[in-house]
Design a protein around this motif. Structure first.
Motif, PDB file in Angstrom:
ATOM      1  N   GLU A   1     -52.618 -15.740 -30.413  1.00 50.63           N
ATOM      2  CA  GLU A   1     -52.687 -15.596 -31.878  1.00 50.63           C
ATOM      3  C   GLU A   1     -51.828 -16.663 -32.565  1.00 50.63           C
ATOM      4  OE1 GLU A   1     -54.638 -14.498 -34.745  1.00 50.63           O
ATOM      5  OE2 GLU A   1     -55.105 -13.654 -32.771  1.00 50.63           O
TER       6      GLU A   1
ATOM      7  N   GLY B   1     -40.468 -10.185 -24.233  1.00 49.28           N
ATOM      8  CA  GLY B   1     -41.655  -9.587 -24.842  1.00 49.28           C
ATOM      9  C   GLY B   1     -42.202 -10.354 -26.033  1.00 49.28           C
ATOM     10  N   VAL B   2     -42.949  -9.633 -26.866  1.00 41.73           N
ATOM     11  CA  VAL B   2     -43.710 -10.214 -27.977  1.00 41.73           C
ATOM     12  C   VAL B   2     -42.800 -10.947 -28.970  1.00 41.73           C
ATOM     13  CG1 VAL B   2     -45.239  -9.664 -29.913  1.00 41.73           C
ATOM     14  CG2 VAL B   2     -45.508  -8.492 -27.733  1.00 41.73           C
ATOM     15  N   GLU B   3     -41.580 -10.429 -29.149  1.00 42.59           N
ATOM     16  CA  GLU B   3     -40.658 -11.029 -30.132  1.00 42.59           C
ATOM     17  C   GLU B   3     -40.336 -12.482 -29.771  1.00 42.59           C
ATOM     18  OE1 GLU B   3     -39.962  -7.890 -28.775  1.00 42.59           O
ATOM     19  OE2 GLU B   3     -40.999  -7.090 -30.535  1.00 42.59           O
TER      20      GLU B   3
ATOM     21  N   VAL C   1     -42.326 -14.734 -28.696  1.00 42.35           N
ATOM     22  CA  VAL C   1     -43.445 -15.668 -28.845  1.00 42.35           C
ATOM     23  C   VAL C   1     -43.235 -16.663 -29.984  1.00 42.35           C
ATOM     24  CG1 VAL C   1     -45.907 -15.845 -29.453  1.00 42.35           C
ATOM     25  CG2 VAL C   1     -45.152 -14.241 -27.680  1.00 42.35           C
ATOM     26  N   SER C   2     -42.748 -16.176 -31.133  1.00 40.30           N
ATOM     27  CA  SER C   2     -42.577 -17.097 -32.264  1.00 40.30           C
ATOM     28  C   SER C   2     -41.499 -18.132 -31.961  1.00 40.30           C
ATOM     29  CB  SER C   2     -42.257 -16.330 -33.547  1.00 40.30           C
ATOM     30  OG  SER C   2     -41.089 -15.565 -33.342  1.00 40.30           O
TER      31      SER C   2
ATOM     32  N   ALA D   1     -50.283 -12.281 -28.002  1.00 41.01           N
ATOM     33  CA  ALA D   1     -49.465 -12.720 -29.136  1.00 41.01           C
ATOM     34  C   ALA D   1     -49.372 -14.241 -29.172  1.00 41.01           C
ATOM     35  CB  ALA D   1     -48.071 -12.097 -29.038  1.00 41.01           C
TER      36      ALA D   1
ATOM     37  N   GLU E   1     -48.977  -8.101 -23.226  1.00 43.34           N
ATOM     38  CA  GLU E   1     -48.455  -8.130 -24.593  1.00 43.34           C
ATOM     39  C   GLU E   1     -48.171  -9.562 -25.047  1.00 43.34           C
ATOM     40  OE1 GLU E   1     -45.043  -5.666 -24.089  1.00 43.34           O
ATOM     41  OE2 GLU E   1     -46.247  -3.845 -23.817  1.00 43.34           O
ATOM     42  N   VAL E   2     -47.512 -10.338 -24.143  1.00 39.97           N
ATOM     43  CA  VAL E   2     -47.049 -11.666 -24.545  1.00 39.97           C
ATOM     44  C   VAL E   2     -48.222 -12.634 -24.749  1.00 39.97           C
ATOM     45  CG1 VAL E   2     -45.631 -13.647 -23.872  1.00 39.97           C
ATOM     46  CG2 VAL E   2     -44.844 -11.323 -23.381  1.00 39.97           C
TER      47      VAL E   2
END
Lengths: 250, 325
Positions: free
Chosen positions: B316, A232-234, A236-237, B313, B309-310
């Motif tokens: 961004e 998930g989103v976590e 991405v970084s 992000a 979602e991914v």
């Protein structure tokens, strides 16, 4: 109008490639053979023109061993009128050899349009169409994604980098077909039954001397096992940091 | 002996693939010996002297007003005339739309062998061997050439341009007996401006979407990510067949075979036909909600998650990075 479609029998695109014992060719064991997908588009285009614009005969031609006849039957089942099998026992003749055999058959055959798929879905060489045209002295437009016939001329659109080239060509001409030109039909049951009665003429293929020698067929080196960087989103970084610092691609 | 390179120009500008081909020609020349010579059909000199910097010793300019646009018959005459003048051991083309159309004609005219879309060339014992993907990349074929000259076209984005030498190439005229009035095929116009966007086969970065995006409208996210990354947009066969995207964007067998620096696959499960077309990419990123998807087996970096979602992000994060640089 007489139209000729040059077709090739290839391994189904779902095939997992295995190398034959000779180390140079595809292992044919367990392979399903099909009409090369780009050649289906070529057959379809010839049939559309015959049925809607320029009545006449659609002839399919193929170079290969005895097994090729099942692929010629596929094209006949789509609606082609007759077939010519240029027979050879040579496994994997090179593009110039195939082009020579086809050109010899086509010389004097009176075809106004000679169709090819833009490339075969096995060796991906994309040579035979323009080579046949060159040997016969015909104009040729490759990778046709649009085609309009107007009397003795045709307007062809071909995809190039960043756009489409519009080419005007005088018949007789050779055209190689790109995906997107049309949606090839499925053979109907009636078509399959009718194909059984359509003639396949057999002749020897005159390949001439080879211009290429296959030294080896190999499987590509496997890619190193990838890693899942996260969920998930976590993730991405972490992904962006790896792309920047480890892979250095952004 | 020498190596001849077809110098492709469009809109009076030499295309970038030419420097890649000259780079490989220079490496071969170091082994086989002999100068690297270019041949360029054009309406006028598109700045050929600068190709000395990329490895050409001299360039033959076949100038004709009909050569402003690609002319298959005329360009064939020009390359064949250059081969007769230079007598090269090897003739190289870029495997671009133009090179793919032109090279087979030259090979047929001369009755010699051609290996298209090569990813490596080697000169062993003075003999050229070409390596090229077949079955859209599911296997690799190695070819030798019984006759001279050996012809090969090189896949874009695979070969490194030669290091800048600071040299200047000599430009010499090449006379070609071409009569445009006799031409039976002619490029009459471009349907879309050439060079307006990056072609998939020449893109450094590609962002591709598949059936996992659920709806054609969701490709907006793929386009946004592509824009942030300066990338071209690709698609799987499933979404092209569904009519969401044009065929020109299809990656894989019966579509385009690509080798970008970075390939980002979003919502693509990784059917064998797709993997065949992109697995030679230098770095592969997969974003998919199914952790069992085959795409993760070839991906260097995988993110398991929902694209809704991914991807925003990621857009961004890339924008922030761009702002810093």
């Amino acid at each position: 109008m007489i139209q000729v479609v040059c077709v090739k029998q290839v391994a189904d695109t779902e095939t997992r490639v295995r190398v034959a014992a000779d180390g140079r060719n595809l292992d044919p064991a367990g392979v399903t053979w099909i009409l090369s997908p780009y050649d289906e588009i070529a057959v379809e285009q010839a049939l559309l023109i015959r049925d809607k614009q320029a009545p006449g005969e659609v002839v399919v031609v193929s170079v290969g061993g005895p097994g090729v006849q099942s692929t010629l039957r596929n094209a006949l089942a789509m609606g082609a009128d007759r077939a010519i099998h240029l027979k050879t026992e040579t496994i994997g003749p090179d593009p110039l050899q195939v082009a020579r055999a086809l050109a010899e058959e086509l010389r004097g055959a009176g075809a106004e349009l000679v169709w090819f798929g833009k490339q075969a879905a096995d060796d991906d060489q994309a040579q035979v169409g323009p080579m046949v045209a060159e040997l016969l002295g015909l104009p040729c437009v490759t990778m046709a994604a649009g085609f309009a016939l107007d009397g003795g001329k045709a307007t062809v659109e071909r995809e190039i980098e960043g756009g489409r080239e519009v080419v005007e060509v005088t018949l007789p001409a050779a055209i190689t077909t790109e995906k997107g030109l049309n949606d090839p039909r499925y053979a109907s049951l009636k078509g399959i039954m009718a194909a059984k009665r359509k003639p396949i003429e057999e002749k020897p293929a005159r390949l001439g001397e080879p211009a290429l020698e296959v030294v080896a067929l190999e499987l590509p080196p496997p890619r190193g096992a990838g890693k899942v960087v996260g969920q998930g989103v976590e993730a991405v970084s972490v992904l962006v940091r790896l792309l920047r610092e480890e892979a250095k691609v952004i | 002996m020498s190596i001849l390179v077809f110098v492709e120009q469009r809109d009076a500008r030499v295309r970038s693939i030419v420097r890649e081909v000259l780079g490989e020609a220079s490496r071969l020349a170091a082994v086989l010996g002999g100068p690297v010579v270019g041949v360029c059909p054009a309406a006028s000199d598109p700045g050929l002297a600068t190709l000395g910097d990329a490895g050409a010793e001299r360039v033959l300019l076949a100038a004709h007003e009909a050569f402003a646009r690609y002319d298959a018959a005329g360009y064939t005459l020009a390359v064949v005339a250059a081969i007769e003048a230079v007598k090269p051991q090897v003739v190289l083309f870029g495997a671009s739309a133009m090179g793919r159309d032109l090279a087979p004609r030259v090979a047929a005219r001369l009755g010699v062998g051609l290996a298209t879309d090569c990813t490596a060339l080697a000169a062993d014992g003075g003999r050229l061997t070409a390596t090229r993907p077949v079955f859209a990349g599911k296997a690799i074929q190695k070819l030798a050439f019984p006759r001279v000259p050996a012809l090969a076209s090189l896949r874009p984005k695979v070969f490194a341009p030669a290091a800048a030498s600071g040299r200047t190439a000599t430009v010499e005229p090449l006379t070609v007996g071409f009569d445009p009035a006799a031409a039976r095929a002619k490029v009459v116009r471009m349907a879309a401006a050439a060079g307006a966007r990056v072609d998939l086969t020449e893109a450094d970065v590609i962002v591709s979407g598949g059936r996992g995006l659920q709806d054609a409208g969701n490709f907006r996210l793929i386009e946004e990510l592509a824009e942030a990354l300066g990338a071209a947009v690709g698609a799987s066969r499933a979404v092209v067949d569904a009519g969401w995207r044009p065929h020109s964007e299809q990656v894989g067998q019966t579509g385009k075979t690509v080798s970008p620096k970075l390939y980002v696959a979003v919502g693509i499960s990784g059917a064998i036909q797709h993997l065949a077309g992109m697995s030679s990419s230098r770095c592969i990123v997969a974003i998919n909600k199914d952790p069992e998807a085959p795409i993760f087996k070839v991906a260097d970096y995988g993110v398991v998650g929902r694209f809704e979602e991914v991807v925003p992000a990621l857009i961004e994060a890339v924008k922030q990075l761009n702002a810093q640089v």
